[in-house]
Write an enzyme that holds these catalytic residues in place. Sequence first.
Site, mmCIF file in Angstrom:
data_model
loop_
_atom_site.group_PDB
_atom_site.id
_atom_site.type_symbol
_atom_site.label_atom_id
_atom_site.label_comp_id
_atom_site.label_asym_id
_atom_site.label_seq_id
_atom_site.Cartn_x
_atom_site.Cartn_y
_atom_site.Cartn_z
ATOM 1 C CB SER A 4 69.380 55.237 165.883
ATOM 2 O OG SER A 4 68.171 55.327 165.172
ATOM 3 C CD GLU A 6 70.560 51.696 158.019
ATOM 4 O OE1 GLU A 6 69.459 51.731 158.612
ATOM 5 O OE2 GLU A 6 70.676 51.394 156.819
ATOM 6 C CG HIS A 71 70.586 46.650 159.998
ATOM 7 N ND1 HIS A 71 69.973 47.363 158.999
ATOM 8 C CD2 HIS A 71 70.860 47.544 160.985
ATOM 9 C CE1 HIS A 71 69.866 48.635 159.356
ATOM 10 N NE2 HIS A 71 70.407 48.771 160.564
ATOM 11 N NE ARG A 101 62.255 40.088 151.265
ATOM 12 C CZ ARG A 101 61.590 40.497 150.209
ATOM 13 N NH1 ARG A 101 60.423 39.958 149.913
ATOM 14 N NH2 ARG A 101 62.063 41.443 149.431
ATOM 15 N N GLY A 102 65.686 41.131 154.060
ATOM 16 C CA GLY A 102 66.914 41.331 153.304
ATOM 17 C C GLY A 102 66.647 41.575 151.838
ATOM 18 C CG ASP A 103 67.784 45.015 149.926
ATOM 19 O OD1 ASP A 103 66.549 45.119 149.934
ATOM 20 O OD2 ASP A 103 68.559 45.925 150.291
ATOM 21 C CB ALA A 115 61.026 40.584 158.359
ATOM 22 C CE1 TYR A 137 60.568 48.781 153.107
ATOM 23 C CE2 TYR A 137 59.233 47.347 154.502
ATOM 24 C CZ TYR A 137 60.436 47.653 153.902
ATOM 25 O OH TYR A 137 61.520 46.840 154.098
ATOM 26 C CB ALA A 144 53.216 45.478 149.559
ATOM 27 C CG ASP A 150 53.745 47.017 152.846
ATOM 28 O OD1 ASP A 150 54.435 45.981 152.971
ATOM 29 O OD2 ASP A 150 54.226 48.142 152.665
ATOM 30 C CE LYS A 157 57.738 43.694 158.983
ATOM 31 N NZ LYS A 157 58.743 44.277 158.063
ATOM 32 C CG PHE A 208 70.092 54.604 147.420
ATOM 33 C CD1 PHE A 208 70.882 53.577 146.921
ATOM 34 C CD2 PHE A 208 70.636 55.457 148.364
ATOM 35 C CE1 PHE A 208 72.184 53.415 147.344
ATOM 36 C CE2 PHE A 208 71.943 55.310 148.786
ATOM 37 C CZ PHE A 208 72.717 54.295 148.267
ATOM 38 C CG HIS A 258 67.290 54.672 161.830
ATOM 39 N ND1 HIS A 258 68.111 54.001 162.726
ATOM 40 C CD2 HIS A 258 67.576 54.149 160.606
ATOM 41 C CE1 HIS A 258 68.848 53.110 162.072
ATOM 42 N NE2 HIS A 258 68.542 53.182 160.782
HETATM 43 P P1 FAD Z 1 59.115 41.560 155.073
HETATM 44 O O1 FAD Z 1 58.477 42.271 156.205
HETATM 45 O O2 FAD Z 1 59.294 40.099 155.194
HETATM 46 O O3 FAD Z 1 58.206 41.882 153.812
HETATM 47 C C1 FAD Z 1 58.632 42.325 152.569
HETATM 48 C C2 FAD Z 1 57.447 42.543 151.630
HETATM 49 O O4 FAD Z 1 56.839 41.328 151.327
HETATM 50 C C3 FAD Z 1 56.357 43.427 152.167
HETATM 51 O O5 FAD Z 1 55.814 44.161 151.132
HETATM 52 C C4 FAD Z 1 55.318 42.486 152.636
HETATM 53 O O6 FAD Z 1 54.049 43.091 152.614
HETATM 54 C C5 FAD Z 1 55.466 41.369 151.666
HETATM 55 N N1 FAD Z 1 55.113 40.108 152.311
HETATM 56 C C6 FAD Z 1 55.804 39.452 153.250
HETATM 57 N N2 FAD Z 1 55.156 38.330 153.609
HETATM 58 C C7 FAD Z 1 54.040 38.293 152.884
HETATM 59 C C8 FAD Z 1 52.972 37.387 152.777
HETATM 60 N N3 FAD Z 1 52.909 36.270 153.502
HETATM 61 N N4 FAD Z 1 51.989 37.683 151.914
HETATM 62 C C9 FAD Z 1 52.036 38.792 151.168
HETATM 63 N N5 FAD Z 1 53.050 39.677 151.200
HETATM 64 C C10 FAD Z 1 54.012 39.437 152.051
HETATM 65 N N6 FAD Z 1 68.178 45.120 153.563
HETATM 66 C C11 FAD Z 1 69.319 44.401 153.707
HETATM 67 O O7 FAD Z 1 69.591 43.498 152.893
HETATM 68 N N7 FAD Z 1 70.190 44.655 154.734
HETATM 69 C C12 FAD Z 1 69.933 45.605 155.660
HETATM 70 O O8 FAD Z 1 70.747 45.811 156.580
HETATM 71 C C13 FAD Z 1 68.734 46.384 155.546
HETATM 72 N N8 FAD Z 1 68.420 47.337 156.459
HETATM 73 C C14 FAD Z 1 67.200 47.977 156.379
HETATM 74 C C15 FAD Z 1 66.841 48.883 157.387
HETATM 75 C C16 FAD Z 1 65.607 49.526 157.354
HETATM 76 C C17 FAD Z 1 65.231 50.453 158.484
HETATM 77 C C18 FAD Z 1 64.734 49.303 156.243
HETATM 78 C C19 FAD Z 1 63.418 50.028 156.163
HETATM 79 C C20 FAD Z 1 65.086 48.419 155.245
HETATM 80 C C21 FAD Z 1 66.307 47.736 155.292
HETATM 81 N N9 FAD Z 1 66.685 46.797 154.330
HETATM 82 C C22 FAD Z 1 67.861 46.089 154.454
HETATM 83 C C23 FAD Z 1 65.829 46.543 153.166
HETATM 84 C C24 FAD Z 1 64.883 45.341 153.345
HETATM 85 O O9 FAD Z 1 65.614 44.153 153.522
HETATM 86 C C25 FAD Z 1 64.024 45.271 152.113
HETATM 87 O O10 FAD Z 1 63.136 46.355 152.059
HETATM 88 C C26 FAD Z 1 63.321 43.952 151.870
HETATM 89 O O11 FAD Z 1 62.870 43.947 150.535
HETATM 90 C C27 FAD Z 1 62.106 43.723 152.778
HETATM 91 O O12 FAD Z 1 62.486 43.492 154.059
HETATM 92 P P2 FAD Z 1 61.384 43.427 155.238
HETATM 93 O O13 FAD Z 1 62.136 43.057 156.442
HETATM 94 O O14 FAD Z 1 60.550 44.618 155.249
HETATM 95 O O15 FAD Z 1 60.538 42.166 154.710
#
Ligand code: FAD
Length: 277
Positions: A4, A6, A71, A101-103, A115, A137, A144, A150, A157, A208, A258
């Site tokens: 895939s 991106e 995404h 979750r998003g940046d 997420a 990660y 985390a 983590d 999820k 990055f 990917h």
């Molecule tokens: P989550 O899984 O919600 O978690 C993020 C962090 O918070 C983790 O460390 C987790 O351990 C911690 N956490 C969550 N909940 C809890 C809890 N209850 N207690 C303690 N810790 C917790 N970003 C964008 O904005 N747009 C994109 O299109 C995009 N594409 C991506 C594609 C891939 C393949 C990857 C790997 C990342 C991408 N990102 C993107 C980046 C991503 O949004 C960030 O890394 C963001 O900071 C975390 O997203 P997540 O979905 O992993 O979050």
Amino acid sequence: MRLSFEYFPPRTARGETALLETARRLETFRPEFSSVTCGAGGSTDAERPPWRSTLATLRQLRANRLNAVPHLTIREDSEAGTKEALDHYLAEGASRLVALRGDAPGAGAGLTQSAETLVQRIRRHSADAFEIEVAGYPEVHPQAASPAADIENLKRKVDAGADGVITQYFYNLSAFLHFRDRARRAGVEAPITPGIMPLVSFSRILRFSAACGADIPRWIRQHLEALRNDQDALVEFGVEVVSRLCADLLAAGVPGLHFYTLNQWRATAAICRNLGL
Ligand code: FAD
């Protein structure tokens, strides 16, 4: 092997042309899907949710007969906001999503939703219409609380309904293998696909990696720095290093690769060719 690619939504007409050229060239490797990022880097525009740009790019790619999938981020979105995006993606015929979750500006600090909540919303609203990928990660998410927390988050999820995991990029094979082992031991059975970032620029990869917590091993950094004014040699070095990483990952039984293409095709294509894909 599931391949895939991106892409991110281009901001200019020139960028759009370049993306279509990239996608067309990489399509020759027959990817299973091409994903389109959503507000990556933490861009915000209150008037226009980031999925609008994702949707526009997805439509363009799909009009060119690519299997483009979105995404989707949750950030601080309401459930109604998530549903609106999902309805558009269903209408476009997308059958897969990368749920994140998003940046946010400031590397995500202050975001209260996760997420996991997004995956729950997608399943609630769209049942099984989408295969859902979530992020993993290998070198631990920078926010985390601990490596164990983590992995627990990843497990939640997947338990919420994700079908697969795509990882952040990395250049340490053993970090990925260790992550995969820990995920399996924690009960994560979903396929874990490594995210691959070709090395094409010294300054960009440092920027990055500082933001997302991916480690650039010292020897790679030294080479990239030495080659920073010789783009051809830098890309050649990067292609060699990343091709070897991918070959090792395939030998270790990963289900696919990917690629974070950054909307450029040369390095990704060279790596795919080296792998005989
Ligand atoms: P989550 O899984 O919600 O978690 C993020 C962090 O918070 C983790 O460390 C987790 O351990 C911690 N956490 C969550 N909940 C809890 C809890 N209850 N207690 C303690 N810790 C917790 N970003 C964008 O904005 N747009 C994109 O299109 C995009 N594409 C991506 C594609 C891939 C393949 C990857 C790997 C990342 C991408 N990102 C993107 C980046 C991503 O949004 C960030 O890394 C963001 O900071 C975390 O997203 P997540 O979905 O992993 O979050």
